[in-house]
Design a protein around this motif. Structure first.
Motif, PDB file in Angstrom:
ATOM      1  N   CYS A   1       0.824  -1.219   0.000  1.00 46.39           N
ATOM      2  CA  CYS A   1       0.000   0.000   0.000  1.00 46.39           C
ATOM      3  C   CYS A   1       0.855   1.264   0.000  1.00 46.39           C
ATOM      4  O   CYS A   1       0.332   2.368  -0.218  1.00 46.39           O
ATOM      5  CB  CYS A   1      -0.937   0.013   1.202  1.00 46.39           C
ATOM      6  N   GLY A   2       2.145   1.143   0.282  1.00 49.52           N
ATOM      7  CA  GLY A   2       3.027   2.298   0.291  1.00 49.52           C
ATOM      8  C   GLY A   2       3.314   2.874   1.660  1.00 49.52           C
ATOM      9  O   GLY A   2       3.994   3.900   1.778  1.00 49.52           O
ATOM     10  N   GLN A   3       2.844   2.194   2.703  1.00 46.49           N
ATOM     11  CA  GLN A   3       3.031   2.726   4.047  1.00 46.49           C
ATOM     12  C   GLN A   3       4.503   2.930   4.422  1.00 46.49           C
ATOM     13  O   GLN A   3       4.842   3.974   5.006  1.00 46.49           O
ATOM     14  CB  GLN A   3       2.337   1.826   5.065  1.00 46.49           C
ATOM     15  N   PRO A   4       5.413   1.988   4.136  1.00 43.79           N
ATOM     16  CA  PRO A   4       6.820   2.220   4.499  1.00 43.79           C
ATOM     17  C   PRO A   4       7.394   3.475   3.853  1.00 43.79           C
ATOM     18  O   PRO A   4       8.110   4.250   4.491  1.00 43.79           O
ATOM     19  CB  PRO A   4       7.527   0.958   4.002  1.00 43.79           C
ATOM     20  N   GLN A   5       7.070   3.694   2.585  1.00 48.21           N
ATOM     21  CA  GLN A   5       7.561   4.879   1.899  1.00 48.21           C
ATOM     22  C   GLN A   5       6.975   6.155   2.514  1.00 48.21           C
ATOM     23  O   GLN A   5       7.688   7.136   2.751  1.00 48.21           O
ATOM     24  CB  GLN A   5       7.201   4.815   0.407  1.00 48.21           C
ATOM     25  N   PHE A   6       5.677   6.115   2.785  1.00 48.47           N
ATOM     26  CA  PHE A   6       5.009   7.303   3.337  1.00 48.47           C
ATOM     27  C   PHE A   6       5.591   7.665   4.695  1.00 48.47           C
ATOM     28  O   PHE A   6       5.893   8.832   4.966  1.00 48.47           O
ATOM     29  CB  PHE A   6       3.503   7.034   3.456  1.00 48.47           C
TER      30      PHE A   6
ATOM     31  N   ARG B   1       6.878  10.629  -0.016  1.00 51.53           N
ATOM     32  CA  ARG B   1       5.443  10.718  -0.304  1.00 51.53           C
ATOM     33  C   ARG B   1       5.123  10.539  -1.789  1.00 51.53           C
ATOM     34  O   ARG B   1       4.144   9.887  -2.149  1.00 51.53           O
ATOM     35  CB  ARG B   1       4.899  12.062   0.214  1.00 51.53           C
ATOM     36  N   ARG B   2       5.943  11.125  -2.647  1.00 52.87           N
ATOM     37  CA  ARG B   2       5.672  10.982  -4.083  1.00 52.87           C
ATOM     38  C   ARG B   2       5.833   9.530  -4.541  1.00 52.87           C
ATOM     39  O   ARG B   2       5.163   9.094  -5.482  1.00 52.87           O
ATOM     40  CB  ARG B   2       6.615  11.896  -4.884  1.00 52.87           C
TER      41      ARG B   2
ATOM     42  N   ALA C   1      -1.242  16.324  -4.218  1.00 49.55           N
ATOM     43  CA  ALA C   1      -1.063  16.349  -5.669  1.00 49.55           C
ATOM     44  C   ALA C   1      -1.925  17.439  -6.306  1.00 49.55           C
ATOM     45  O   ALA C   1      -1.478  18.167  -7.203  1.00 49.55           O
ATOM     46  CB  ALA C   1      -1.398  14.989  -6.269  1.00 49.55           C
ATOM     47  N   ALA C   2      -3.171  17.551  -5.830  1.00 46.16           N
ATOM     48  CA  ALA C   2      -4.069  18.588  -6.359  1.00 46.16           C
ATOM     49  C   ALA C   2      -3.546  19.977  -6.025  1.00 46.16           C
ATOM     50  O   ALA C   2      -3.594  20.898  -6.859  1.00 46.16           O
ATOM     51  CB  ALA C   2      -5.470  18.390  -5.800  1.00 46.16           C
ATOM     52  N   ALA C   3      -3.046  20.151  -4.794  1.00 45.88           N
ATOM     53  CA  ALA C   3      -2.526  21.460  -4.377  1.00 45.88           C
ATOM     54  C   ALA C   3      -1.297  21.864  -5.180  1.00 45.88           C
ATOM     55  O   ALA C   3      -1.017  23.060  -5.348  1.00 45.88           O
ATOM     56  CB  ALA C   3      -2.193  21.433  -2.889  1.00 45.88           C
TER      57      ALA C   3
ATOM     58  N   LEU D   1       1.682   3.404  -6.063  1.00 44.39           N
ATOM     59  CA  LEU D   1       1.068   2.350  -5.264  1.00 44.39           C
ATOM     60  C   LEU D   1      -0.380   2.682  -4.937  1.00 44.39           C
ATOM     61  O   LEU D   1      -1.223   1.783  -4.847  1.00 44.39           O
ATOM     62  CB  LEU D   1       1.883   2.135  -3.991  1.00 44.39           C
ATOM     63  N   LEU D   2      -0.682   3.954  -4.737  1.00 40.28           N
ATOM     64  CA  LEU D   2      -2.081   4.363  -4.564  1.00 40.28           C
ATOM     65  C   LEU D   2      -2.880   4.000  -5.810  1.00 40.28           C
ATOM     66  O   LEU D   2      -3.972   3.422  -5.710  1.00 40.28           O
ATOM     67  CB  LEU D   2      -2.140   5.864  -4.291  1.00 40.28           C
ATOM     68  N   ARG D   3      -2.347   4.339  -6.981  1.00 42.18           N
ATOM     69  CA  ARG D   3      -3.057   4.026  -8.227  1.00 42.18           C
ATOM     70  C   ARG D   3      -3.253   2.518  -8.369  1.00 42.18           C
ATOM     71  O   ARG D   3      -4.345   2.054  -8.729  1.00 42.18           O
ATOM     72  CB  ARG D   3      -2.270   4.561  -9.428  1.00 42.18           C
TER      73      ARG D   3
END
Length: 260
Positions: A42-47, A52-53, A94-96, A58-60
């Motif tokens: 899910c990307g938790q270790p990276q986050f 964050r980027r 990402a939107a910001a 992984l979110l997608r």
């Protein structure tokens, strides 16, 4: 009702018996469970480490893997917290930054459908007595993400109290962190190990045979401490207790040792 299992990478690599137990339990309760093979981390270790980027692909991938399911169930509060709490933050950032709303839209669509196992049992299926049998004294450690981010509260304890033969023993200092914290344990090993020792001392003081939890990452951390000490207390995921019945009792997987 279309239900998907989110096994998580920790369970896939180190504790497959927990994912298997989750499916056995849900199928016993009449739930048909799918396993989308496109799922990954899910990307938790990276986050948690600040990349964050790097979480965005992984979110997608996660959102696409679980598209079309009514509910996504996982035996990991930390991974649910990542999807429900941090995916929307990734999308908002990402939107910001002017990169559009695609990530925010994916996160917003997926997050409400993802449930930690005890949430799904109590809140969606409306059950507490799942027909389990586990004749051992057990103490329960509430992991930080489930306790503080998801607010699981009494859900795991109500499920354990309904298990036939199980003696639930209160864990002193239950709300204290075990010291794992993902990459915290790598970056601060001495502090992490000391926190684990505190948690183990509390668990041993209960006289329980089993230290139960709802996150195998924390149980893996505590199991390492127990093995180094040579203590007989055995960590075990809640799903494996709930999947055990008199006619189909719990047996150790390849990564477990017997209680005997």
């Amino acid at each position: 009702m279309r239900v998907a299992l989110f096994a998580t990478c920790v369970n896939d690599a180190l504790h497959p018996s927990t994912a298997i137990a989750t499916v056995r339990l849900l199928e016993r309760l009449g739930v048909e469970v799918d396993f989308p093979t496109a799922q990954s981390c899910c990307g938790q270790p990276q986050f948690n480490t600040g990349y964050r980027r790097a979480c965005e692909p992984l979110l997608r991938r996660t959102a696409r893997a679980f598209a079309g399911y009514d509910h996504v169930v996982t035996p990991s509060g930390s991974c649910v917290a990542m999807v429900r709490d941090n995916y929307p933050r990734i999308g908002a950032r990402a939107a910001a930054e002017g990169r559009g709303t695609a990530l925010a839209d994916l996160a917003g669509e997926l997050a409400p459908r993802v449930y930690e196992l005890t949430e799904f049992l109590t809140d969606v299926l409306g059950v507490e007595d799942v027909g389990a049998y586990f004749p051992h004294p057990v103490t329960y450690h509430p992991s930080c993400h489930g306790l503080r981010v998801l607010g699981l509260g009494e859900r795991p304890l109500r499920l354990l109290r309904a298990v036939k033969g199980l003696e639930l023993v209160e864990l002193p200092g239950a709300e204290e962190c075990c010291g794992f914290g993902g990459t915290f344990a790598v970056k601060n090993p001495a502090v992490s190990a000391a926190m684990a020792e505190d948690k183990i001392r509390s668990a041993l003081a209960t006289g329980a045979r089993v230290l139960c939890g709802a996150d195998n990452s924390c149980l893996l951390h505590l199991d390492g401490t127990l093995r180094r000490r040579g203590d007989a207390l055995r960590p075990l995921h809640l799903a494996e207790i709930l999947a055990s019945t008199e006619s189909d009792p719990w047996t150790p997987g390849p990564e477990r040792e017997d209680l005997g």
